[in-house]
Design an enzyme around this catalytic site. Structure first.
Site, PDB file in Angstrom:
ATOM      1  N   HIS A 108       7.670   1.419 -10.142  1.00 26.60           N
ATOM      2  CA  HIS A 108       8.790   0.674 -10.693  1.00 26.60           C
ATOM      3  C   HIS A 108       8.313  -0.660 -11.247  1.00 26.60           C
ATOM      4  O   HIS A 108       7.395  -1.286 -10.701  1.00 26.60           O
ATOM      5  CB  HIS A 108       9.853   0.420  -9.611  1.00 26.60           C
ATOM      6  CG  HIS A 108      10.487   1.667  -9.104  1.00 26.60           C
ATOM      7  ND1 HIS A 108      11.382   2.393  -9.850  1.00 26.60           N
ATOM      8  CD2 HIS A 108      10.345   2.335  -7.944  1.00 26.60           C
ATOM      9  CE1 HIS A 108      11.778   3.452  -9.160  1.00 26.60           C
ATOM     10  NE2 HIS A 108      11.147   3.440  -7.991  1.00 26.60           N
ATOM     11  N   ALA A 155      -5.735  12.911   7.061  1.00 26.19           N
ATOM     12  CA  ALA A 155      -4.292  12.967   7.296  1.00 26.19           C
ATOM     13  C   ALA A 155      -3.688  11.573   7.399  1.00 26.19           C
ATOM     14  O   ALA A 155      -4.262  10.667   8.004  1.00 26.19           O
ATOM     15  CB  ALA A 155      -4.002  13.759   8.572  1.00 26.19           C
ATOM     16  N   THR A 160      -4.828   4.418  -2.832  1.00 20.58           N
ATOM     17  CA  THR A 160      -4.336   3.401  -3.757  1.00 20.58           C
ATOM     18  C   THR A 160      -5.296   3.129  -4.912  1.00 20.58           C
ATOM     19  O   THR A 160      -4.953   2.409  -5.843  1.00 20.58           O
ATOM     20  CB  THR A 160      -4.097   2.070  -3.022  1.00 20.58           C
ATOM     21  OG1 THR A 160      -5.339   1.626  -2.469  1.00 20.58           O
ATOM     22  CG2 THR A 160      -3.057   2.231  -1.916  1.00 20.58           C
ATOM     23  N   LYS A 161      -6.526   3.678  -4.820  1.00 17.12           N
ATOM     24  CA  LYS A 161      -7.505   3.473  -5.898  1.00 17.12           C
ATOM     25  C   LYS A 161      -8.366   4.721  -6.036  1.00 17.12           C
ATOM     26  O   LYS A 161      -8.366   5.594  -5.168  1.00 17.12           O
ATOM     27  CB  LYS A 161      -8.354   2.238  -5.638  1.00 17.12           C
ATOM     28  CG  LYS A 161      -9.172   2.291  -4.375  1.00 17.12           C
ATOM     29  CD  LYS A 161      -9.925   0.990  -4.151  1.00 17.12           C
ATOM     30  CE  LYS A 161     -10.718   1.090  -2.851  1.00 17.12           C
ATOM     31  NZ  LYS A 161     -11.445  -0.111  -2.543  1.00 17.12           N
TER      32      LYS A 161
END
Length: 186
Positions: A108, A155, A160-161
Site C-alpha cells: 500500500h 517455517a 523481505t529481501k
C-alpha cells in the site's frame, strides 16, 4: 473402482470450474476442494496460469487482482496458501509451498496522516520464486522479492529481501543461515 471414478469426476469438475473462471490450467495431479481463483478485479483483467503436475490443496486462494500468477510444473501448494498477484507472481517448477504460506506482489502507498491508506493506489512489486524452492509452513514472501533457485525458507519466516540461489534462510526478517550442499560459488 467406484472411489477412483468419483475422485476422477470431482477432479474433472474442479478443473472445469477453474477453466470457466479463465484460469489457464494444464494437467494437474490434484485439485482439492475449495480452491478460490480470481484472475480479474473489477474491470481489470488478470491471468492465472497453472502448469502440468500441480498439486493444489484445500482452501488455496489465488487472486491476481488484474495482475498475474504463474505456477510452474510439478508445484505443490499446501492447504490455505494465499497468493496475491497484483504486481505479478511467478513460481518456478518443482517448488514445495507448505501450508498457510502467503505470497504477495504489492504494497500500500503510505499517504500523509489524515488521508485514508485504503484510498491510495497499490504499489506493484513483482515477486519471483525460483525453481526447486521449499517454503516451510506459514512463510510470508513480501512484494518485490526474488527467491533464487534451490532455496529453503524455514517455517514462519518473513522474506523481505532477495535470497540468493541455494541459500537456507529463516527468521523475521529471514536471514541466511546456511547453504544447500554443493551450492555453486556464491
Amino acid at each position: 473402482m467406484i472411489n477412483s471414478l468419483v475422485r476422477s469426476t470431482l477432479q474433472t469438475l474442479r478443473g472445469l470450474r477453474l477453466r470457466l473462471a479463465d484460469v489457464s490450467l494444464g494437467s494437474p495431479r490434484l485439485l482439492a476442494a475449495g480452491i478460490d481463483c480470481r484472475p480479474g478485479y473489477g474491470s481489470r483483467c488478470g491471468t492465472i496460469t497453472i502448469s502440468d503436475g500441480a498439486w493444489i490443496e484445500q482452501g488455496v486462494v489465488l487472486h491476481a487482482f488484474g495482475g498475474s500468477i504463474r505456477i510452474g510444473r510439478d508445484v505443490f501448494l499446501g492447504p490455505q496458501t494465499v497468493i496475491y498477484g497484483h504486481g505479478g507472481v511467478e513460481i518456478g517448477d518443482a517448488c514445495l509451498i507448505a501450508m498457510h504460506c502467503r505470497i504477495v506482489s504489492s504494497n500500500h502507498t503510505v499517504p500523509p496522516f489524515g488521508t485514508d491508506i485504503r484510498s491510495q493506489p497499490d504499489i506493484l512489486l513483482p515477486t519471483k520464486i525460483g525453481r526447486d524452492v521449499w517454503l516451510g509452513a506459514g512463510v510470508t514472501v513480501l512484494g518485490g522479492v526474488t527467491i533464487g533457485d534451490g532455496c529453503i525458507v524455514g517455517a514462519g519466516s518473513v522474506v523481505t529481501k532477495d535470497v540468493p540461489p541455494g541459500a537456507i534462510v529463516h527468521g523475521i526478517p529471514a536471514t541466511i543461515q546456511g547453504w544447500r550442499e554443493d551450492t555453486p560459488k556464491r
